[in-house]
Structure formats: structure tokens, C-alpha cells
Design a protein around this motif. Sequence first.
Motif, PDB file in Angstrom:
ATOM      1  N   THR A  10       5.193 -36.517 -42.596  1.00 19.54           N
ATOM      2  CA  THR A  10       6.449 -35.658 -42.349  1.00 19.54           C
ATOM      3  C   THR A  10       7.117 -35.251 -43.450  1.00 19.54           C
ATOM      4  OG1 THR A  10       7.436 -37.951 -42.294  1.00 19.54           O
ATOM      5  CG2 THR A  10       6.526 -37.275 -40.179  1.00 19.54           C
ATOM      6  N   LYS A  11       8.023 -34.311 -43.272  1.00 26.03           N
ATOM      7  CA  LYS A  11       8.874 -33.777 -44.381  1.00 26.03           C
ATOM      8  C   LYS A  11      10.056 -33.006 -43.525  1.00 26.03           C
ATOM      9  CE  LYS A  11      10.090 -32.534 -48.417  1.00 26.03           C
ATOM     10  NZ  LYS A  11      10.348 -33.874 -49.427  1.00 26.03           N
ATOM     11  N   GLN A  12      11.214 -33.513 -44.147  1.00 30.77           N
ATOM     12  CA  GLN A  12      12.472 -32.727 -43.493  1.00 30.77           C
ATOM     13  C   GLN A  12      13.214 -32.288 -44.391  1.00 30.77           C
ATOM     14  OE1 GLN A  12      13.437 -35.760 -40.746  1.00 30.77           O
ATOM     15  NE2 GLN A  12      14.659 -36.945 -42.358  1.00 30.77           N
ATOM     16  N   PHE A  13      13.916 -31.357 -44.299  1.00 35.97           N
ATOM     17  CA  PHE A  13      14.942 -30.619 -45.091  1.00 35.97           C
ATOM     18  C   PHE A  13      16.463 -30.848 -44.648  1.00 35.97           C
ATOM     19  CE2 PHE A  13      11.198 -28.430 -46.629  1.00 35.97           C
ATOM     20  CZ  PHE A  13      11.093 -28.916 -47.883  1.00 35.97           C
ATOM     21  N   ARG A  14      17.366 -30.820 -45.455  1.00 35.33           N
ATOM     22  CA  ARG A  14      18.841 -30.734 -44.941  1.00 35.33           C
ATOM     23  C   ARG A  14      19.289 -29.372 -44.955  1.00 35.33           C
ATOM     24  NH1 ARG A  14      22.235 -34.893 -43.741  1.00 35.33           N
ATOM     25  NH2 ARG A  14      20.841 -36.281 -44.362  1.00 35.33           N
ATOM     26  N   GLY A  15      19.783 -28.768 -43.878  1.00 33.22           N
ATOM     27  CA  GLY A  15      20.234 -27.423 -43.936  1.00 33.22           C
ATOM     28  C   GLY A  15      21.509 -27.302 -44.518  1.00 33.22           C
ATOM     29  N   PRO A  16      22.207 -25.990 -44.727  1.00 27.56           N
ATOM     30  CA  PRO A  16      23.418 -25.927 -45.381  1.00 27.56           C
ATOM     31  C   PRO A  16      24.212 -26.384 -44.562  1.00 27.56           C
ATOM     32  CG  PRO A  16      22.191 -23.821 -44.916  1.00 27.56           C
ATOM     33  CD  PRO A  16      21.372 -24.966 -44.343  1.00 27.56           C
ATOM     34  N   ASP A  17      24.329 -26.471 -43.279  1.00 27.67           N
ATOM     35  CA  ASP A  17      25.142 -27.288 -42.531  1.00 27.67           C
ATOM     36  C   ASP A  17      25.284 -28.609 -42.387  1.00 27.67           C
ATOM     37  OD1 ASP A  17      23.088 -27.549 -41.290  1.00 27.67           O
ATOM     38  OD2 ASP A  17      23.745 -26.813 -39.167  1.00 27.67           O
ATOM     39  N   GLY A  18      24.073 -29.410 -43.178  1.00 24.48           N
ATOM     40  CA  GLY A  18      24.230 -30.703 -43.349  1.00 24.48           C
ATOM     41  C   GLY A  18      23.270 -31.294 -42.202  1.00 24.48           C
ATOM     42  N   GLY A  34     -16.200 -28.935 -49.486  1.00 28.82           N
ATOM     43  CA  GLY A  34     -16.701 -27.766 -49.400  1.00 28.82           C
ATOM     44  C   GLY A  34     -16.585 -26.903 -48.284  1.00 28.82           C
ATOM     45  N   GLU A  35     -15.672 -27.561 -47.309  1.00 31.46           N
ATOM     46  CA  GLU A  35     -15.472 -27.027 -46.083  1.00 31.46           C
ATOM     47  C   GLU A  35     -14.210 -25.703 -46.270  1.00 31.46           C
ATOM     48  OE1 GLU A  35     -14.385 -28.404 -41.187  1.00 31.46           O
ATOM     49  OE2 GLU A  35     -13.769 -29.544 -43.139  1.00 31.46           O
ATOM     50  N   GLN A  36     -14.534 -24.930 -45.482  1.00 30.90           N
ATOM     51  CA  GLN A  36     -13.697 -23.623 -45.336  1.00 30.90           C
ATOM     52  C   GLN A  36     -12.820 -23.621 -44.128  1.00 30.90           C
ATOM     53  OE1 GLN A  36     -15.231 -19.855 -46.757  1.00 30.90           O
ATOM     54  NE2 GLN A  36     -15.646 -21.075 -48.683  1.00 30.90           N
ATOM     55  N   VAL A  37     -11.446 -23.655 -44.301  1.00 34.70           N
ATOM     56  CA  VAL A  37     -10.499 -23.794 -42.715  1.00 34.70           C
ATOM     57  C   VAL A  37      -9.383 -22.761 -42.976  1.00 34.70           C
ATOM     58  CG1 VAL A  37      -9.105 -25.345 -41.407  1.00 34.70           C
ATOM     59  CG2 VAL A  37     -11.253 -26.312 -42.327  1.00 34.70           C
ATOM     60  N   ALA A  38      -9.184 -22.063 -41.979  1.00 33.11           N
ATOM     61  CA  ALA A  38      -8.129 -21.292 -41.987  1.00 33.11           C
ATOM     62  C   ALA A  38      -6.866 -21.981 -41.130  1.00 33.11           C
ATOM     63  CB  ALA A  38      -8.518 -19.794 -41.429  1.00 33.11           C
ATOM     64  N   LEU A  39      -5.686 -21.843 -41.559  1.00 34.37           N
ATOM     65  CA  LEU A  39      -4.877 -22.445 -40.659  1.00 34.37           C
ATOM     66  C   LEU A  39      -3.904 -21.155 -40.325  1.00 34.37           C
ATOM     67  CD1 LEU A  39      -3.180 -25.341 -42.752  1.00 34.37           C
ATOM     68  CD2 LEU A  39      -4.290 -25.689 -40.864  1.00 34.37           C
ATOM     69  N   GLU A  40      -3.683 -21.040 -38.963  1.00 33.75           N
ATOM     70  CA  GLU A  40      -2.958 -19.934 -38.328  1.00 33.75           C
ATOM     71  C   GLU A  40      -1.755 -20.085 -38.281  1.00 33.75           C
ATOM     72  OE1 GLU A  40      -4.731 -18.935 -34.493  1.00 33.75           O
ATOM     73  OE2 GLU A  40      -3.227 -17.147 -34.411  1.00 33.75           O
ATOM     74  N   GLY A  41      -0.717 -19.216 -38.726  1.00 30.37           N
ATOM     75  CA  GLY A  41       0.483 -19.690 -38.707  1.00 30.37           C
ATOM     76  C   GLY A  41       1.778 -18.572 -38.972  1.00 30.37           C
ATOM     77  N   ARG A  42       2.424 -18.399 -38.041  1.00 30.75           N
ATOM     78  CA  ARG A  42       3.602 -17.572 -38.052  1.00 30.75           C
ATOM     79  C   ARG A  42       4.657 -17.710 -39.302  1.00 30.75           C
ATOM     80  NH1 ARG A  42       6.542 -18.027 -34.482  1.00 30.75           N
ATOM     81  NH2 ARG A  42       5.790 -19.968 -33.361  1.00 30.75           N
ATOM     82  N   SER A  43       5.276 -16.972 -39.588  1.00 36.97           N
ATOM     83  CA  SER A  43       6.511 -17.228 -40.530  1.00 36.97           C
ATOM     84  C   SER A  43       7.476 -18.294 -39.886  1.00 36.97           C
ATOM     85  CB  SER A  43       7.474 -16.129 -40.861  1.00 36.97           C
ATOM     86  OG  SER A  43       6.805 -15.158 -41.674  1.00 36.97           O
ATOM     87  N   GLY A  44       7.824 -19.198 -40.552  1.00 35.51           N
ATOM     88  CA  GLY A  44       8.816 -20.297 -40.184  1.00 35.51           C
ATOM     89  C   GLY A  44       7.992 -21.650 -39.608  1.00 35.51           C
ATOM     90  N   THR A  45       6.665 -21.532 -39.769  1.00 29.96           N
ATOM     91  CA  THR A  45       5.924 -22.838 -39.084  1.00 29.96           C
ATOM     92  C   THR A  45       5.623 -23.882 -39.999  1.00 29.96           C
ATOM     93  OG1 THR A  45       3.892 -21.546 -39.475  1.00 29.96           O
ATOM     94  CG2 THR A  45       4.725 -21.573 -37.368  1.00 29.96           C
ATOM     95  N   GLY A  46       6.351 -23.644 -41.168  1.00 34.56           N
ATOM     96  CA  GLY A  46       6.031 -24.686 -42.330  1.00 34.56           C
ATOM     97  C   GLY A  46       4.769 -24.732 -43.116  1.00 34.56           C
ATOM     98  N   LYS A  47       4.322 -23.563 -43.165  1.00 33.56           N
ATOM     99  CA  LYS A  47       2.865 -23.571 -43.726  1.00 33.56           C
ATOM    100  C   LYS A  47       2.834 -23.636 -45.275  1.00 33.56           C
ATOM    101  CE  LYS A  47       2.460 -18.496 -43.458  1.00 33.56           C
ATOM    102  NZ  LYS A  47       3.562 -18.137 -42.972  1.00 33.56           N
ATOM    103  N   THR A  48       3.748 -22.929 -45.915  1.00 32.98           N
ATOM    104  CA  THR A  48       3.967 -23.016 -47.294  1.00 32.98           C
ATOM    105  C   THR A  48       4.632 -24.720 -47.706  1.00 32.98           C
ATOM    106  OG1 THR A  48       4.614 -20.771 -47.505  1.00 32.98           O
ATOM    107  CG2 THR A  48       5.183 -22.398 -49.430  1.00 32.98           C
ATOM    108  N   THR A  49       5.474 -25.092 -46.771  1.00 33.04           N
ATOM    109  CA  THR A  49       5.765 -26.550 -47.143  1.00 33.04           C
ATOM    110  C   THR A  49       4.620 -27.509 -47.160  1.00 33.04           C
ATOM    111  OG1 THR A  49       7.895 -26.288 -46.213  1.00 33.04           O
ATOM    112  CG2 THR A  49       7.233 -28.249 -46.547  1.00 33.04           C
ATOM    113  N   LEU A  50       3.545 -27.229 -45.968  1.00 28.86           N
ATOM    114  CA  LEU A  50       2.605 -28.215 -45.919  1.00 28.86           C
ATOM    115  C   LEU A  50       1.485 -28.104 -47.092  1.00 28.86           C
ATOM    116  CD1 LEU A  50       0.772 -29.832 -44.046  1.00 28.86           C
ATOM    117  CD2 LEU A  50      -0.417 -27.783 -43.230  1.00 28.86           C
TER     118      LEU A  50
END
Lengths: 232, 430
Positions: A10-18, A34-50
Amino acid sequence: MTLLLLENVTKQFRGPDGAVQPVIDVPRFELARGEQVALEGRSGTGKTTLLHLIAGILRADGGRIMLDGEDLTRASEARRDRVRAEKLGYVFQTFNLLQGYSALENVMLGMSFGRGVDKPHAEELLRRLGLADRLHHRPAQLSIGQQQRVALARAVANRPRLVLADEPTGNLDPFHANEALELLRTLCQENETALLLVSHDRDVLGRFEKRVALETLNRASRPAHAAAGARA
Amino acid sequence: MKALRALGSLGSLWLIVRRSLRQHALSTAITVLSSGLGAGLVMAIFSLQEQTQRAFEESPVGFRAIYGPKGSKLQLVLNSVFHLESSPGNIPWSRYVALKEDRRRVEWALPYLLGDNYYGHRILGTTVDIFDVDFLGPGKKLALAQGAAFDATRADAVIGSAVAERRELRVGSKFQPYHGLAFDPAAVHAIDYVVTGILAPTGSPMDQVILIPIEGSFRMDGHALVGTDEKVYQPKSGELIPDKYKEVSAVLVQPRGHKAAKELDFELNRQDSEKLGTFVYPIDTIVAEFFRKVAWIADVLKLVAFLVGIVAAGTILASLYNTMNERRREFAILRALGARRSTVFGAIVLESSTIAALGALFGFAVYLAIFGAAAWIVEAQTGVLLEILHAHPIFVLAPVGLIALGALSGVVPALRAYRTDVASHLVPSS
């Protein structure tokens, strides 16, 4: 054999409003060597954070991330730096090449933090990627496609266990996107390197045998969960 | 393996530093120039002060006392030894004779008569004895590199090595003296002097002067001699000058030991009922005392030089600090590639130290320029040679100090780089 294991991460952030905003809530995810997996995700789904959590750039609030038998959630920052240098390669959507450095230096600098600089290997890699006459060019002197190939070379130069690719073709036209993707997959296969690629491009995702939807994997990205988090 | 890693890390640090210096070439150059100026100034001031003081305190002559007109002892020393300042006046010839004949207390005494110059080089009227005594120190006589000593009865001259070089005079050359100690082209004496000899270089003020027979000085046009009877006497050609009208600017005295010198000091300074003159002994203490009195000037200069050094270190800090914002992404990328926080910190400190080291190198060039100019002026004015490559601890302390200051000034920006948040600077994110 499992290379990467995520359990109740789990990971959570505090927004500007607290308000606390849960961003990652992954009950379980596994990736074999050696496995190759694609994660399908739109913007805002936390893919970069993951990906940042897996790379040890961010520390998870809870759960366990095991990479090559090492628990990154308990490792010190210095240890996570070393794991990142030796066992991980990272390809960014914006390439993140160092502007003042030549193509060769970008690749060698990445190697220097890990197992050590192997200049002939770095040169060979860039030659294979069609950059034989661009070794000493700086990023600004390269085309977008060439820049992405330098980024690919940098990511695999250390022969890592795992390459994380965050929308690696997001800034490329279809021709170059296809070319970059094939190169990345081939290089990973040659080194028995696992590949975890995140994209929202259906063409890219369609090339992977194993695909996982981030909305399925990450409970925090589901609309109901996000709304609950916002209320909390 | 660890050693290889360490070497690899050092290599990558050095690459990061070199690339940053190249990317910020203008600010690097300005910082190197300013810190080099500070280091060069510090080195030049320390070295010049030490060498000048030593050169003037360790008297470059073999005599230990001077007897001259009543007045400032320092002026007498500067005038008679270093050929600086105006002449405080003259004393009767009889005083010289008395000292010369005082065999019990005086080893040798030489008369000096000033009053003329040749393009600023002082012309000293003296006797041929100057070539026979240990004028430059024990066992060190004035040696002639070319020609012979002057004939006391002729318009002959022996010139210092620097005079020969600068005025392009050779043995057999003729020149006309100018009246006064400062060069005035209108005040030429209508008499030709012939160069009979050139002194071997001494590295002392003697390289800058011209020696002529004292009789010639007495007889130079316009020289009015005031005798002990207060009458003004103008010597006529062929006429023997009565001793009572002869004058000297100073008498250079080599006493027979300290006791004899102290006796002369007491006698000439306290017991002389006429109070005609001043006896200076030992001459090196007078210069040392002078340097002690003006030591605060050197201290102020040193302080200024140190401040320039500190400002230079501040420039390093400011120039690095100002680039930190634009470099945050670079640091984030490096961290994402596996660089530790300490690597990023080390790169910035190494960069500031490298700028300071380049500044220190440039500082040596600044030192050479400042010292070279100052040494040229000192030699031209006094004949004292200052060694540009003379070893001084400041040549180690200033560069090491600057590099240490540079490293220290890199700590603040390095801390900023150290704290760079990787995730937020690896754009874009989702």
C-alpha cells in the motif's frame, strides 16, 4: 521461479487539502524470472508510483516487495540504491537522458553505479541499436527514436534481473514505437531479464502474452476505492 | 570488487563534475578567475612582504654604521644603503677624516657625496677605497665585471650592472650627469664622464648606482660647498680644494666590533657639542624597526587578501547554489540509475573543490604577474632583487586553504542536492 513478489503493498499520499489519498493497494502480484508482463493502465491509476515502489525509489507504507529474494520494504535506502543499480533497469516515457552527456556516457554512467563500467559492452550495445555513428552525440543532437534507443541501452547495459518500462513508447510514432518495443523485448530475452512494462497503448499491450489490468491489480485505482479514500 | 566499485564511483563522480563544469562554463570561468585572484593576491602579499622585509633588514652591505647629517636615522639608512629618499644634507669633510683616522675603533670609513643622477640612477662621489674594502660583507668586495676602477683625478665613472644594461653603457661610453637626485632633462652638467668599469651584478642597490671620484662631485657645476667657516666656496679648475670646504652626504663606517660602535654611538650622538650629525648603528635594526612600525599595513593587506579569498569561496557557493534548481532532475535521474545520496553529495563537493583547485592554479599565474611587476619596481627603485620562485609556506597554504574553502562552500548546495526528492523530479508521473 519468482523474481518479484508484491504482497499487500500500500502507498498513500497526502493531497494539498490535507486529505489522505490511497494510490496503491496491491494484494498480490508475482513476476517470474525472465517473464515479460504488460500492465495496462490509464493515467491516474498509480502506474508510475507502483514502478517507483518496485524500484525502491519510494518506500511502501505497508506490505512486502520481494525482489530477487530481497525485501525492499525493509531494506535501507542505501541498500535499495544498490539493488536499483545492480538488479534493475528503468526506461522512462520521457527517456530521462542526461543532457550534458554523450550517448555512450549516458550508458556508461548508468553502469558505473552498478557492476562497473564496461565500455566495450556499452559501445557494442549502442552499435546493435543502430547508434554506431552517434556514440558521442549528446541527446539534443539525436532524434526522438535515437534517444529512446539510448535509454533502452542504458536500462539493459548492466544485465539487470528486471527492467521496468514506464510508457516507453509514449513519445514515439507508431514505427519507432514498434521498433523500440521489439528491441527492448529482444534485449531482455537475451539476458533472461524480466520485463514489467506499463502502457495504455493497445498496440503495445497486444504484443504481450501476459497482460494485467492495473485497475484489477491495484484496488486503490478502482473508482469506488478512490472515492472511499477521498471520504476518509 | 569493492575497490573496483570505488574506482568506478570515482570515475562517475569525475564524469559528473566534468560535464557540469562544461555545461556551466561561463560561471565556472568567472568563479575560477575570482578565486584565482584571491589566491594569487594572498600568495603575492605574503611572499612580497617576507622577501622585502628580509631584503631590507638583512642589509645588503658590509658596513654596520653610518654617520650623516642630523635628522632621521631611517632616512639616513634609506639614503645611504638603498639610495631612496632625499638626502638630508651634508656634514663637514673633517668628520669623515676623523672617523677614518680613528684606527682603534674604525676598521674602514668611506665618504659618500650625493647630488647628481643619470636618468634617475644616483651618482655617488666616493674614493677608490670602495673597491678595496669588504663593501658587500665579510670577504665580499665590489668586483668589476669589465674595465677598471676610476682614476681619482679624472672624470671617470664605474657603473652598476643594471645601469649598464638599462642605459646601454659600455666601458669607454661617455655620459653627462644631471643635477639633483631626480632626473630633470634641463639640469644637465656640461661635463663628459667616461665609463672605465662595470660592476659585477651584486643583487643589491649597488647595481643601480654610478660611482665617480668624490673630487668630481665637489667640482660639478653648480655645487656650492659650505665650509666650516660658513662661507660658500666654488672650486676653480686646477685649484686644490681646502679640506674645510669639502663636504660629504654620509660616511659609511665599519666599526671594529660592537663595543667600539657603542662608544662611537655615545660619543657622536650624545657628547658632540656641535650636534652636527647622527650616528646610526646597527643599521639593520633601523630598517627592522621601520618594518615593525608599518607592520599594520601588511596586516591590512593580508586581511584584504583573505577577504578576497572568502568572497571567492562565496562566489563558488552562489554559482553552484544557483544551478541546483535546474540540476534537480539530473540528480533524480542519477538516483534512479542507482546513485546514492552520498554520491550526489560527493559530486557537488568535488565540483566545488575542483573549481577551487582550478582557481588555485590560476592563482599561481596571478601571483607570477603581481610578484613580477612588484619585483621589477623594487629592483628598479632600490636594486634589491626579489626571487619570484622563492619557497614560502603560503604557496602550499593558500591553494590548500582555497580548496578547503571551496569544498566547504560546496556543502550547502550539496545538501540541497542530497535532499532532492527523486520521485517528484522524474517527470511525468501518474
